[in-house]
Design an enzyme around this catalytic site. Sequence first.
Site, short mmCIF file in Angstrom:
data_model
loop_
_atom_site.label_atom_id
_atom_site.label_comp_id
_atom_site.label_asym_id
_atom_site.label_seq_id
_atom_site.Cartn_x
_atom_site.Cartn_y
_atom_site.Cartn_z
N TRP A 83 0.84 -1.19 0.00
CA TRP A 83 0.00 0.00 0.00
C TRP A 83 0.87 1.24 0.00
O TRP A 83 2.06 1.18 0.33
CB TRP A 83 -1.04 0.00 1.13
CG TRP A 83 -0.58 -0.26 2.54
CD1 TRP A 83 0.68 -0.58 2.96
CD2 TRP A 83 -1.39 -0.26 3.71
NE1 TRP A 83 0.70 -0.76 4.32
CE2 TRP A 83 -0.55 -0.57 4.81
CE3 TRP A 83 -2.75 -0.02 3.96
CZ2 TRP A 83 -1.04 -0.65 6.13
CZ3 TRP A 83 -3.22 -0.10 5.28
CH2 TRP A 83 -2.37 -0.42 6.33
N ASN A 84 0.23 2.36 -0.41
CA ASN A 84 0.96 3.61 -0.60
C ASN A 84 0.29 4.75 0.17
O ASN A 84 -0.91 4.69 0.47
CB ASN A 84 0.96 4.03 -2.08
CG ASN A 84 1.58 2.99 -2.99
OD1 ASN A 84 2.65 2.47 -2.71
ND2 ASN A 84 0.88 2.66 -4.06
N HIS A 121 -7.58 19.25 -6.84
CA HIS A 121 -7.88 19.51 -8.26
C HIS A 121 -6.74 19.01 -9.13
O HIS A 121 -6.08 19.77 -9.83
CB HIS A 121 -8.17 21.01 -8.45
CG HIS A 121 -9.34 21.47 -7.65
ND1 HIS A 121 -10.54 21.84 -8.22
CD2 HIS A 121 -9.52 21.58 -6.31
CE1 HIS A 121 -11.40 22.17 -7.26
NE2 HIS A 121 -10.80 22.01 -6.09
N HIS A 161 -10.75 15.54 -12.45
CA HIS A 161 -11.26 15.89 -11.12
C HIS A 161 -12.57 16.67 -11.21
O HIS A 161 -12.96 17.15 -12.27
CB HIS A 161 -10.21 16.68 -10.33
CG HIS A 161 -10.01 18.07 -10.80
ND1 HIS A 161 -9.11 18.40 -11.78
CD2 HIS A 161 -10.61 19.25 -10.45
CE1 HIS A 161 -9.15 19.70 -12.00
NE2 HIS A 161 -10.07 20.24 -11.22
N ASP A 183 -15.06 19.71 -9.61
CA ASP A 183 -15.12 21.00 -8.92
C ASP A 183 -16.48 21.12 -8.24
O ASP A 183 -17.52 21.09 -8.91
CB ASP A 183 -15.01 22.17 -9.91
CG ASP A 183 -13.64 22.33 -10.54
OD1 ASP A 183 -12.69 21.63 -10.14
OD2 ASP A 183 -13.52 23.17 -11.46
N HIS A 188 -15.81 25.48 -4.29
CA HIS A 188 -14.48 25.80 -4.85
C HIS A 188 -14.35 27.29 -5.15
O HIS A 188 -13.27 27.85 -5.06
CB HIS A 188 -14.28 24.98 -6.14
CG HIS A 188 -12.98 25.20 -6.85
ND1 HIS A 188 -11.78 25.33 -6.19
CD2 HIS A 188 -12.70 25.32 -8.17
CE1 HIS A 188 -10.81 25.50 -7.09
NE2 HIS A 188 -11.35 25.52 -8.28
N HIS A 209 -15.99 29.33 -13.82
CA HIS A 209 -16.02 28.96 -12.40
C HIS A 209 -16.98 29.87 -11.63
O HIS A 209 -17.82 29.39 -10.86
CB HIS A 209 -14.62 29.09 -11.79
CG HIS A 209 -13.69 27.96 -12.10
ND1 HIS A 209 -13.00 27.86 -13.28
CD2 HIS A 209 -13.33 26.88 -11.38
CE1 HIS A 209 -12.24 26.78 -13.27
NE2 HIS A 209 -12.42 26.15 -12.13
MN MN Z 1 -10.68 22.31 -10.47
#
Ligand code: MN
Length: 273
Positions: free
Chosen positions: A62-63, A70, A74, A76, A80, A209
């Site tokens: 595992w990591n 973002h 991804h 938003d 945001h 946005h």
């Molecule tokens: Mn974004």
Amino acid sequence: MPALLAELIDALDTGRLRIVDLTQPLGPDTPVIGLPTQFASSPGMSIEVISRYDQNGPAWYWNTIRLGEHTGTHFDAPVHWITGKDLPDNTCETIPVRRLVGPACVIDVTVEVAKNPDFLLMPEHVAAWEKQHGTIPRGAWVLLRTGWSKRNSAREFLNVLGDGPHSPGFHKSTSELLARERDVTGVGVETVGTDAGQAGRFDPPFPNHATMHGAGKFGLASLRNLDELPPTGAVVIAAPLKIVNGSGSPLRVLAIVPERRKARARAADDAGG
Ligand code: MN
């Protein structure tokens, strides 16, 4: 199982429906958006091994991952942006899950973007699309197909020149049309963010946005394989991680798509009247 869900599974098993992965691989090489130097930057992904069948964990691998919310393909969330900061259910963990699934409307501007990397989708482009494919329905994911995901190197993908990044996006009036008049769920793009590369210079800055999130709508960035979707007829499932107070999250974006032969047959039927 209810007949409707049994039919869904059968259609997937027999190939009448298929799943298209709209997601980029996520790793240390995944490009992240660059901002003017006076602003804090978002870190790309780093991965550190906790154990790999060794003395730190003899039977398990595992990591630890670290990354900005973002990064890569991804989501938003409305929180945001400052315009969406006081809306209800505006964070990753509070968004009603029903809103994460919706019909896809794919607007193909690949030809225009090949000629002009700063291309902005205008309301008249939406009108032309709707004349051909019908009005964008309430709750749709509007996906801007630009061909940008075919740019394989980070340099080509981010396309930063002397005066900043150059990549396509939406004109403010188009974002307003989609958010307010069409009441879409959100927009998705192939580029690193849902605003055009030069949008930091627009009025207001980053108008997609500001408009979308102010209206409680979502964004999807760094999508790929939009060329495998029909203009209409696909369903998109885009569920961010349930990060408490999260402004966004990497995610796996899936589309359920009618099998191509059927789609072509339908198109032929339509053409034949
Ligand atoms: Mn974004």
